[in-house]
Scaffold this active site. Structure first.
Site, short mmCIF file in Angstrom:
data_model
loop_
_atom_site.label_atom_id
_atom_site.label_comp_id
_atom_site.label_asym_id
_atom_site.label_seq_id
_atom_site.Cartn_x
_atom_site.Cartn_y
_atom_site.Cartn_z
N SER A 1 0.83 -1.21 0.00
CA SER A 1 0.00 0.00 0.00
C SER A 1 0.86 1.25 0.00
CB SER A 1 -0.86 0.04 1.26
OG SER A 1 -1.59 -1.14 1.40
N HIS B 1 -1.84 -2.97 -6.85
CA HIS B 1 -2.48 -2.62 -5.58
C HIS B 1 -3.98 -2.89 -5.66
CE1 HIS B 1 -3.73 0.58 -2.49
NE2 HIS B 1 -3.39 -0.52 -1.86
N GLU C 1 -4.82 -0.63 -8.71
CA GLU C 1 -3.83 0.35 -9.19
C GLU C 1 -2.63 -0.43 -9.73
OE1 GLU C 1 -3.13 4.25 -6.80
OE2 GLU C 1 -3.70 2.72 -5.36
N ASN D 1 -4.37 5.67 -2.00
CA ASN D 1 -4.07 5.82 -0.57
C ASN D 1 -3.65 7.24 -0.22
OD1 ASN D 1 -4.73 3.50 0.71
ND2 ASN D 1 -2.79 2.49 0.35
N1 LIG Z 1 -5.90 -4.68 4.17
C1 LIG Z 1 -6.17 -3.98 3.08
O1 LIG Z 1 -7.30 -3.49 2.88
C2 LIG Z 1 -5.10 -3.78 2.03
C3 LIG Z 1 -5.46 -3.16 0.82
C4 LIG Z 1 -4.50 -3.04 -0.19
C5 LIG Z 1 -3.21 -3.50 0.04
N2 LIG Z 1 -2.89 -4.09 1.24
C6 LIG Z 1 -1.52 -4.58 1.40
O2 LIG Z 1 -1.55 -6.00 1.25
C7 LIG Z 1 -0.53 -6.59 2.06
C8 LIG Z 1 -1.14 -7.61 2.97
O3 LIG Z 1 -2.13 -7.00 3.76
P1 LIG Z 1 -3.27 -7.86 4.49
O4 LIG Z 1 -4.33 -6.90 4.88
O5 LIG Z 1 -3.59 -9.06 3.67
O6 LIG Z 1 -2.48 -8.33 5.82
P2 LIG Z 1 -2.71 -9.67 6.69
O7 LIG Z 1 -2.05 -9.40 7.99
O8 LIG Z 1 -4.13 -10.08 6.65
O9 LIG Z 1 -1.89 -10.78 5.86
C9 LIG Z 1 -0.50 -10.75 5.70
C10 LIG Z 1 -0.01 -12.18 5.65
O10 LIG Z 1 1.41 -12.17 5.36
C11 LIG Z 1 1.91 -13.34 5.96
N3 LIG Z 1 3.37 -13.32 5.99
C12 LIG Z 1 4.18 -12.72 6.88
N4 LIG Z 1 5.47 -12.99 6.58
C13 LIG Z 1 5.46 -13.77 5.48
C14 LIG Z 1 6.47 -14.40 4.70
N5 LIG Z 1 7.76 -14.28 5.00
N6 LIG Z 1 6.10 -15.15 3.65
C15 LIG Z 1 4.78 -15.31 3.35
N7 LIG Z 1 3.78 -14.75 4.05
C16 LIG Z 1 4.12 -13.99 5.10
C17 LIG Z 1 1.25 -13.35 7.34
O11 LIG Z 1 1.36 -14.62 7.95
C18 LIG Z 1 -0.18 -12.95 6.98
O12 LIG Z 1 -0.99 -14.09 6.77
C19 LIG Z 1 0.17 -5.42 2.77
O13 LIG Z 1 1.28 -5.04 2.01
C20 LIG Z 1 -0.90 -4.35 2.76
O14 LIG Z 1 -0.37 -3.04 2.85
C21 LIG Z 1 -3.80 -4.23 2.24
#
Ligand SMILES: NC(=O)c1ccc[n+]([C@@H]2O[C@H](COP(=O)([O-])OP(=O)(O)OC[C@H]3O[C@@H](n4cnc5c(N)ncnc54)[C@H](O)[C@@H]3O)[C@@H](O)[C@H]2O)c1
Length: 292
Positions: free
Chosen positions: A116, A137, A149, A188
């Site tokens: 993000s 994104h 995005e 964002n």
């Molecule tokens: N939550 C949102 O609405 C949103 C929207 C757009 C982008 N994002 C981005 O997406 C990404 C994930 O966000 P999320 O909300 O799914 O978080 P989340 O916490 O739900 O999931 C993240 C996952 O990454 C895993 N992880 C950690 N270390 C790891 C590794 N070494 N190898 C593989 N997996 C690993 C964790 O175990 C977890 O299951 C982030 O970069 C976030 O900024 C989130």
């Protein structure tokens, strides 16, 4: 059939895996613990079965699920056509993952990130293929949200960027072309500005989260208010994004209040922990925070 590796099976990774399988791709879904992958597969099954019941799917939920396999490590990177990283929003972690993926993946495989806020250029510089690194994104919940995005890094080739646009379209999503890697990208950057003001107003006791959300829906035509969006995204993820943006020195994004950090410290992470700006029943129903 093209194969995709999704790294991280959390809220976003599981959604990306689902829509990719729905679009006909063979998906490898990797996370650090088997229990996380099992939960992701259960969530995907639940979502697909709901779509199936509504008659939205072209195939059965079972057929689509059959195209997703769980992975405990990154070794399948050598055997896929696309890689989408969706692990925690931590720069060190993502840099390590990108380095490892670069070692394992075939030289022409694009490496993309769902970050993000972490600059694409910083992840690309850790690889031998910066021309094949770019941002994808997605918006959450991924199966319901139509936007992605596509973010060009400084060295992303035009050819790969166009492939990224076509890939997003192949998922049935609509791409926005972000031509330069700037802090927060486009959506964002805009959301953070509104959210910063909304959090400050609530923290000062001027208005409640419910009334802000109502106001943004009725007054500006948003489909969901900023607190509903933040609770769905996860307040810990919002805090990580805020932190990453602050590190970038994007002064216009500096928060006015530390309410989000205080809530995360209390375990109020949003929908995922059952309480955030709202509280949530076991069935996921949203309720005002005050009427406990
Ligand atoms: N939550 C949102 O609405 C949103 C929207 C757009 C982008 N994002 C981005 O997406 C990404 C994930 O966000 P999320 O909300 O799914 O978080 P989340 O916490 O739900 O999931 C993240 C996952 O990454 C895993 N992880 C950690 N270390 C790891 C590794 N070494 N190898 C593989 N997996 C690993 C964790 O175990 C977890 O299951 C982030 O970069 C976030 O900024 C989130």
């Amino acid at each position: 059939m093209q194969k995709i590796l999704v790294v991280g099976a959390g809220f976003m990774g599981s959604g990306i895996a689902q829509v990719s399988a729905q679009a006909g791709y063979q998906v490898r879904l990797m996370d650090i613990q088997t229990s996380i992958i099992d939960k992701a597969l259960m969530d995907i099954r639940w979502s697909l079965e709901r779509f199936e019941a509504k008659g939205i799917l072209k195939e059965s939920a079972k057929e689509i699920l059959g195209r997703i396999s769980g992975e405990k490590d990154l070794s399948s990177a050598s055997d896929v056509d696309w890689i989408i990283e969706a692990a925690w929003e931590k720069e060190d972690l993502k840099r390590r993952i990108f380095q490892e993926l670069d070692q394992l993946a075939q030289p022409n495989t694009p490496l993309t990130t769902n970050t993000s806020s972490i600059p694409i250029n910083r992840l690309a510089e850790n690889t031998r293929r910066p021309e094949r690194v770019f941002g994808l994104h997605f918006f959450g919940p991924v199966p319901l949200m139509g936007l992605v995005e596509v973010i060009k890094g400084e060295k992303t080739s035009q050819e790969i960027f166009e492939k990224g646009i076509a890939f997003v379209q192949s998922l049935g999503k609509t791409p926005i072309r972000v031509e330069r890697d700037i802090p927060g990208f486009v959506m964002n950057r805009i959301f953070s500005a509104a959210f910063r003001e909304a959090v400050d107003l609530v923290d000062q006791g001027i208005v409640s989260p419910e009334e802000v959300d109502l106001g943004m829906r009725l007054g500006y035509g948003w489909k969901a208010g900023p607190f509903e969006i933040a609770d769905n995204a996860g307040l810990d993820t919002c805090a990580q994004i805020g932190q990453a943006m602050r590190v970038l020195g994007a002064g216009y994004l500096a928060p006015r209040s530390n309410l989000i950090d205080r809530m995360v410290a209390q375990g109020r992470l949003g929908r995922k922990s059952g309480k955030g700006f709202y509280r949530y029943s076991l069935e996921g129903k949203r309720m005002p925070w005050e009427n406990k």
